[in-house]
Write a protein that holds these residues in place. Structure first.
Motif, mmCIF file in Angstrom:
data_model
loop_
_atom_site.group_PDB
_atom_site.id
_atom_site.type_symbol
_atom_site.label_atom_id
_atom_site.label_comp_id
_atom_site.label_asym_id
_atom_site.label_seq_id
_atom_site.Cartn_x
_atom_site.Cartn_y
_atom_site.Cartn_z
ATOM 1 N N ARG A 43 0.706 -1.171 -0.120
ATOM 2 C CA ARG A 43 0.220 -0.117 -0.003
ATOM 3 C C ARG A 43 0.790 1.274 0.028
ATOM 4 N N GLN A 44 1.863 1.335 0.941
ATOM 5 C CA GLN A 44 2.668 2.433 0.971
ATOM 6 C C GLN A 44 3.425 2.518 -0.324
ATOM 7 N N ALA A 45 4.190 1.560 -0.922
ATOM 8 C CA ALA A 45 4.813 1.615 -2.211
ATOM 9 C C ALA A 45 4.143 2.326 -3.444
ATOM 10 N N ALA A 46 2.663 1.850 -3.456
ATOM 11 C CA ALA A 46 1.710 2.204 -4.302
ATOM 12 C C ALA A 46 1.435 3.932 -4.181
ATOM 13 N N LEU A 47 1.281 4.169 -3.165
ATOM 14 C CA LEU A 47 0.913 5.648 -2.622
ATOM 15 C C LEU A 47 2.052 6.422 -3.040
ATOM 16 N N GLU A 48 3.454 6.145 -2.490
ATOM 17 C CA GLU A 48 4.717 6.842 -2.866
ATOM 18 C C GLU A 48 4.870 6.845 -4.367
ATOM 19 N N GLU A 49 4.686 5.608 -5.152
ATOM 20 C CA GLU A 49 4.587 6.161 -6.726
ATOM 21 C C GLU A 49 3.690 6.733 -7.158
ATOM 22 N N LEU A 50 2.614 6.905 -6.776
ATOM 23 C CA LEU A 50 1.490 7.941 -7.171
ATOM 24 C C LEU A 50 1.970 9.317 -6.959
ATOM 25 N N ALA A 92 -14.649 14.942 -5.712
ATOM 26 C CA ALA A 92 -15.839 15.548 -6.318
ATOM 27 C C ALA A 92 -16.805 15.837 -5.490
ATOM 28 N N VAL A 93 -17.607 16.929 -5.501
ATOM 29 C CA VAL A 93 -18.587 17.198 -4.719
ATOM 30 C C VAL A 93 -20.038 17.798 -5.374
ATOM 31 N N ARG A 94 -20.967 17.233 -5.162
ATOM 32 C CA ARG A 94 -22.298 17.851 -5.698
ATOM 33 C C ARG A 94 -23.226 17.651 -4.783
ATOM 34 N N ASP A 95 -24.129 18.630 -4.289
ATOM 35 C CA ASP A 95 -25.194 18.811 -3.530
ATOM 36 C C ASP A 95 -25.112 17.796 -2.115
ATOM 37 N N GLY A 96 -23.741 17.814 -1.620
ATOM 38 C CA GLY A 96 -23.423 17.241 -0.405
ATOM 39 C C GLY A 96 -23.021 15.918 -0.517
ATOM 40 N N VAL A 97 -23.110 15.538 -1.893
ATOM 41 C CA VAL A 97 -22.351 13.801 -1.991
ATOM 42 C C VAL A 97 -21.108 14.251 -2.326
ATOM 43 N N VAL A 98 -20.065 13.539 -1.782
ATOM 44 C CA VAL A 98 -18.692 13.485 -2.087
ATOM 45 C C VAL A 98 -18.334 12.132 -2.488
ATOM 46 N N LEU A 99 -17.347 12.067 -3.654
ATOM 47 C CA LEU A 99 -16.981 11.125 -4.263
ATOM 48 C C LEU A 99 -15.246 11.425 -4.196
ATOM 49 N N ASP A 100 -14.789 10.586 -3.177
ATOM 50 C CA ASP A 100 -13.611 10.636 -2.894
ATOM 51 C C ASP A 100 -12.986 9.713 -3.877
ATOM 52 N N LEU A 101 -11.931 9.981 -5.032
ATOM 53 C CA LEU A 101 -11.154 9.238 -5.891
ATOM 54 C C LEU A 101 -9.568 9.919 -5.425
ATOM 55 N N SER A 102 -9.259 9.890 -4.520
ATOM 56 C CA SER A 102 -7.882 10.339 -4.107
ATOM 57 C C SER A 102 -7.146 9.049 -4.181
ATOM 58 N N ALA A 103 -5.691 9.219 -4.247
ATOM 59 C CA ALA A 103 -4.759 7.907 -4.112
ATOM 60 C C ALA A 103 -5.029 7.050 -3.195
ATOM 61 N N PRO A 104 -5.094 7.341 -1.775
ATOM 62 C CA PRO A 104 -5.339 6.406 -0.857
ATOM 63 C C PRO A 104 -6.780 5.650 -0.958
ATOM 64 N N VAL A 105 -7.765 6.019 -1.424
ATOM 65 C CA VAL A 105 -8.755 5.536 -1.513
ATOM 66 C C VAL A 105 -8.702 4.649 -2.677
#
Length: 123
Positions: A43-50, A92-105
């Motif tokens: 997990r950490q190696a993937a995050l570091e590479e990203l 991404a956020v719309r009408d209080g709905v959050v879509l987290d597409l960040s590296a950790p997720v």
């Protein structure tokens, strides 16, 4: 004398069974710790590479594609945010709905997806 011998044998068997159970529990705990350590290392190696790829053409393309995914899910009015330095991806956020597409997720989702492959390493 025979009763004492039988009692001693029974006691020895109980003690041996208890020691075996303790050894098995300790071994299982050791295996689980090793699995968790390997999972965290991957997990950490993937995050570091990203994070290392941040700002590259590939990362820029990924962010654009993730934005497309977010708009497809939340609508074109979705507000696209960058999660911050060292955390590639988007939120991404719309009408209080959050879509987290960040590296950790995304890394967590991929590791879950490859759970069977990782499980095969322990076999």
């Amino acid at each position: 004398m025979e009763a004492a011998r039988a009692e001693g044998t029974a006691t020895a068997r109980r003690l041996a069974a208890a020691q075996l159970a303790d050894a098995r529990r300790d071994a299982h705990h050791t295996v689980l710790e090793a699995q968790r350590a390997l999972y965290e290392a991957v997990r950490q190696a993937a995050l570091e590479e990203l994070a290392h790829q941040e700002g590259s053409p590939a990362a820029t393309n990924l962010v654009a594609r993730l934005g497309d995914v977010a708009r497809a899910r939340l609508g074109v009015e979705a507000e696209i945010r960058l999660p911050g330095r060292g955390r590639p991806g988007i939120v991404a956020v719309r009408d209080g709905v959050v879509l987290d597409l960040s590296a950790p997720v995304l890394v967590e989702l991929e590791l879950q997806h490859f759970g069977d492959v990782l499980e095969g390493l322990w076999a």
